[in-house]
Structures are given as C-alpha cells and as structure tokens.
Scaffold this active site. Structure first.
Site, PDB file in Angstrom:
ATOM      1  N   SER A 230       0.823  -1.192   0.000  1.00 51.91           N
ATOM      2  CA  SER A 230       0.000   0.000   0.000  1.00 51.91           C
ATOM      3  C   SER A 230       0.869   1.259   0.000  1.00 51.91           C
ATOM      4  CB  SER A 230      -0.929  -0.062   1.213  1.00 51.91           C
ATOM      5  OG  SER A 230      -1.951   0.886   1.134  1.00 51.91           O
ATOM      6  N   ASP A 449      -8.830  -3.795  -6.646  1.00 55.69           N
ATOM      7  CA  ASP A 449      -8.439  -3.152  -5.388  1.00 55.69           C
ATOM      8  C   ASP A 449      -9.044  -1.750  -5.322  1.00 55.69           C
ATOM      9  OD1 ASP A 449      -7.157  -2.069  -3.176  1.00 55.69           O
ATOM     10  OD2 ASP A 449      -5.141  -2.607  -3.818  1.00 55.69           O
ATOM     11  N   HIS A 478      -7.061  -5.758  -0.717  1.00 56.08           N
ATOM     12  CA  HIS A 478      -5.931  -4.842  -0.618  1.00 56.08           C
ATOM     13  C   HIS A 478      -4.826  -5.537   0.163  1.00 56.08           C
ATOM     14  CE1 HIS A 478      -3.964  -0.988  -0.668  1.00 56.08           C
ATOM     15  NE2 HIS A 478      -3.951  -0.896   0.635  1.00 56.08           N
TER      16      HIS A 478
END
Length: 546
Positions: A230, A449, A478
């Site tokens: 991320s 995502d 995610h």
C-alpha cells in the site's frame, strides 16, 4: 495513500458561505532537497549499529506478539539535511536467517499507512513464506518515525476520531453541518501543530526514505531488500528513485499511483470503493437464505440504509451510529475476509433485532489507532500540496456523491480534511522514476483493489523500466501477497529466492486468477491478539491504510 472513511479531507474550513478560513500559523518547511543525500564513506564507517537483544515478552505497544524476535533502536537525524542536529529514535525488530549458507541479506518490511506499525511483521513473513525463502533472509520490521514505539510518537486531538459518542453523519445535511465538520478538522490540524511543531516539517515520504537508507547503513548492508504494501509501495518506489544502486530485491504490493499523491488518489478511491461495496452487497444477496437482507444488490443496499437510519435514531450502546457502521463496513472494501462476519452482524441487527454482534464487531479507537491516524495526516499533508480553498473540496465531493459514489466519498473527505489547514506547507511530492543501476522490481496488484486502484500499478510499472507487474485478475483485496493465493505467493517466493522473474510482456507480465470470495456463515468473532494478518488496512474504527 489516502484511504478514507469517516473523517476529513483537505481544504480550508468550510463556513456557511464556503469562504476560506486561515490555517494555523505555518511551520517553516525543511530546507532538505528532494534529491538523495549520500553519506560520505567516513560517515558510513562511523554510523551507529543497531544493537539487538531479545524482545520483551510483553511489549508496551505490541503486547506479546514480538516473542522470539530481537528488538533494537536506531537514532537518526530529525532533519537529514542537518545530520549533526536533533535526533529521533526508530524502533526495529529482527527475525534472523536460519540458513546462513544460503543467506541473501536483509528484507526491510513496511505495512503501509502511512502510519501503520510494523515491528510484528518479521514473525508474520517468516511464517507466511516458503520455508527456504524465509530461512535465507534477516527480516526487519520497524515502526517508522512518529509511529508506535519509535520516539517521539505522534498523537493529536483524539476527539476527532473518538468524541466518546457517535460522530455526526459524514454526509452534510446542510451548510452548517459541513462547516461544523471543517471546524473539527481545523482543530485537529491546530492541535497537531501545537503538540509536534518541530517534527511536522520532517514527516514526509522523502524523510522516511532517508530513514530507510540510515537503516541500511546501520545494518552494514551494501544493498537493501524491501517489501512494502500500500503506502509502503510508494515509499519503496521513492527510495528506489533516490538510491537506485542500493536496491536489491523489492516487492511493491497494492501500488499507489505516484501522479495522484494525494488529493486525486483519494477522489479515485471514492469511485473504486463504491464498486467494491456494491460487490459485497451483491455477495450478500446471493446468500439471501443465510442473511435475509435482500435478494438483489439494491435490496441489500436498502437494508444497509435502513440500518443507518435506525442507528441515527438510537445508537447501539450510545456509541455506534451510522458513521460507526460505515467505519465497520469500510473494512469490507479492503478485504473479503470480513464479509461473512459483518453480513451476520447486519442481519442480526435488522432481522433478529439483536444488536450484540454489531456491538461486538465495533471497537473504539486504541492509542495505536490514534497514532496511525495522526501519522497518516502528518505524512500525506506534508508530501504534496492540498487544496486550501474549501470550495474545491465542496465541489469535488458533492460532484462524486451526486454521481452515485456515496459510500466512501464524504467519509474520505473528512478523513483527509486536516490537510486543508495543515501548518506545514505540502510538496513537492517525491518523484518516482527509473534510474541507472536499478534492478527489476516486482509489482503485485489486484485488478479490483479499491484502496489503491489498478491504474497505480500500471503507472508505476511504466515509470520503473525493467519492473514486472504481477496481476491478480479479479482480485479485490488490498494486500495480495501472503494472503493465501498460491499462484501469487509462489511467484513472489521465486523472485525473493532469486530463481526467476515473470517474463517481460506487454501489459501485465504475469496473471493469476483471484480465488473466489468466502462462503456464507457466521464468520470469525475475533482472533487472538497474536493472530494478525500481514495487512491490517482498516480496523473497526475506520482507521485506514493506503
């Protein structure tokens, strides 16, 4: 990157006339340039080492989950442009390689956020990867500057996330409600400036990348291997641009779009999360016999709206209102592992008139949640210039909301809104680009995502020539690697083992088909404290990670 739920965005405080209100007095930005600041050989030789010792059985932040790891600290400059000046402390952990004959160096791990803790990660990676790969590396977890056990740690106005009662609806009913939210955001920003004035100018991604380089030097490694989820993908890409010849193997999972840092990326999330939450509602509809919330996606959405209205009239335990319900269901946009449990809680509340599963699923923010959020804002507000005129926020978020992107839009706006009033000017954002000497980097991305939409991986793949893009087709979770997809996990293990990379092809270089969502059922009612996922993108309070 910015994932938003119930909080605030950027922009100036919106008053009823939407006139801009001045922000807190500015803190002078650091003079540090965006280019790398290489250390001289003598400085490297004199650099401190990390002194390792067994982690405590009960860590003040991580409780008992660090058992079996080694703990250490590293002092780094608050301002890397002034290396002899004030220092701050980074807290680290290590799981040592057990196969010294096949030793491949260290892997530095980052969970994302920005603001997510990370000292528990070595244990999770060592357990989650193929045994031979896990044994060949030293796995290094750390709490980035301002986070967790690193000092100083940042916490600002806790009432913004937890006023001790249900928060006001994130969708403003009128100009007064919108102005009240922006005033809360302004107070949060002012409180951060008052508490952490000297630290805030040095909380951007460029400073974090220099911390990675300081860790590399302290560990006496010629090159550093890195695994970032991320926001950690953006941090890794920035480090690679700043120190290309110091990169070994690098995996970037759930990839941030560099050109959208950070305001535009948050707007993109609003669109992507709507699609993802509708996929969840459709899944609930397919299992109507179990949950009895509706036989179509629209019927389930109507049931959700009915729950929000009921909670507005009578919050559960005087704490869980419609915004707290949104917080809880935001997790379902990040990953399908919560779908069964949350559908069961919603069903119990609406169908059985039993609020207990809903009450059990939600929890108030912990100290670590408040810390995560404060660091999130400190980094994202510092990284890039945010709109300072609330008219821009008002127009963009109402445009999306009225276009049908309703689940995340205003919650995301309020999650980021302190950046409209931040005391430290933002930008320019650190660049992501290919540089001479940079080895192939592996990008891992699910096509559905919501937190870091697929376009981010495509753009980063283009910006980093020689990189490989591993696409999980149909994947909406995610954080893809180490989540149980055998195709993805084997490709990542092969790359870390040095066996092979996916072949370079137009578009995605390798495609894995995502596994289907879980089946219906009661779902887990909570895991032991030591049973953590590698990715913790969102908790029941709405704290998120990019």
């Amino acid at each position: 990157m910015a994932a938003a739920v119930a909080a605030v965005t950027l922009g100036y405080l919106a008053v009823p006339t939407h006139a801009a209100v001045p922000a807190a007095p500015p803190v002078a930005p650091p003079a540090t340039p965006s280019a790398a600041l290489p250390a001289a050989p003598s400085a490297v030789q004199a650099a401190p080492r990390v002194r390792w010792k067994p982690c405590p059985k009960k860590d003040p932040v991580e409780k008992g989950v660090l058992a079996g790891l080694e703990c250490g600290t590293l002092r780094v400059p608050l301002d890397h442009a002034a290396p002899s000046g004030k220092k701050i402390t980074l807290a680290l952990t290590r799981a040592r390689a057990t196969d010294r004959k096949r030793y491949k160096g260290v892997v530095l791990l980052n969970r994302g956020g920005p603001g997510a803790h990370g000292r528990d990660l070595p244990r999770l990676f060592r357990a989650g990867l193929a045994r031979q790969v896990a044994a060949a590396y030293d796995w290094i977890g750390y709490d980035p500057r301002g986070v967790g056990a690193s000092r100083p740690a940042i916490v600002c106005d806790r009432t913004y996330q937890d006023p001790g009662r249900p928060r006001p609806d994130t969708v403003p009913a009128d100009e007064g409600a919108e102005a009240a939210w922006t005033e809360r955001a302004r107070r949060f920003a002012a409180d951060c400036a008052a508490r952490h004035r000297s630290l805030l100018p040095h909380m951007g991604t460029a400073a974090w990348a220099r911390d990675l380089e300081a860790i590399r030097i302290a560990l006496r490694q010629k090159k550093i291997n890195y695994f970032g989820y991320s926001y950690g993908s953006y941090l890794g890409a920035v480090y690679a641009a700043m120190y290309p010849r110091r990169v070994g193997r690098m995996v970037l999972d759930s990839v941030v779009r560099p050109s959208g840092v950070w305001y535009d990326n948050n707007l993109d999330q609003n669109v992507a999360f709507e699609k993802r939450i509708q996929a969840f509602f459709e899944w609930i509809a397919r299992h109507h016999a179990t949950y009895r919330l509706g036989e179509t996606r629209r019927e389930v959405a109507a049931s959700y709206t009915r729950a929000r209205r009921a909670l507005a009239d009578q919050p559960v335990n005087d704490r869980i209102g419609p915004v707290e319900l949104d917080d809880l269901f935001l997790a379902d946009g990040y990953g399908d592992h919560t779908w069964a449990a949350h559908a069961r809680a919603l069903s119990a509340y609406l169908v059985e008139n039993d609020p207990r599963p809903l009450a059990a699923a939600w929890r108030p923010p912990t100290w670590l949640d408040h810390n995560n959020y404060a660091v999130y804002t400190a980094v994202e507000c510092r990284d890039a210039a945010w709109p300072r005129d609330w008219n821009r926020w008002h127009a963009d978020n109402w445009r999306l909301h009225r276009s049908g992107y309703r689940f995340e839009t205003w919650g995301n706006a309020w999650y980021n809104a302190p950046c409209a009033f931040w005391a430290v000017p933002g930008g320019p954002p650190p660049r992501v680009r290919g540089r001479a000497g940079l080895p192939p980097i592996l990008l891992v991305q699910g096509t559905e995502d919501a937190a870091t939409p697929y376009a981010g991986a495509v753009e980063t793949h283009r910006l980093l020539p020689g990189s490989r893009l591993l696409e999980q087709r149909g994947g909406g979770n995610h954080g893809v690697a180490l989540s149980g997809d055998r195709c993805v996990d084997e490709a990542v293990a092969d790359y870390l083992a040095g066996r092979r990379l996916p072949r370079d092809r137009p578009g995605a270089d390798m495609v894995c088909t995502a596994p289907p969502p879980p089946g219906p059922g009661v779902g887990h009612r909570g895991a032991p404290d030591g049973d953590r996922r590698v990715m913790e993108p969102v908790n029941a309070t709405g704290s998120r990670t990019t």
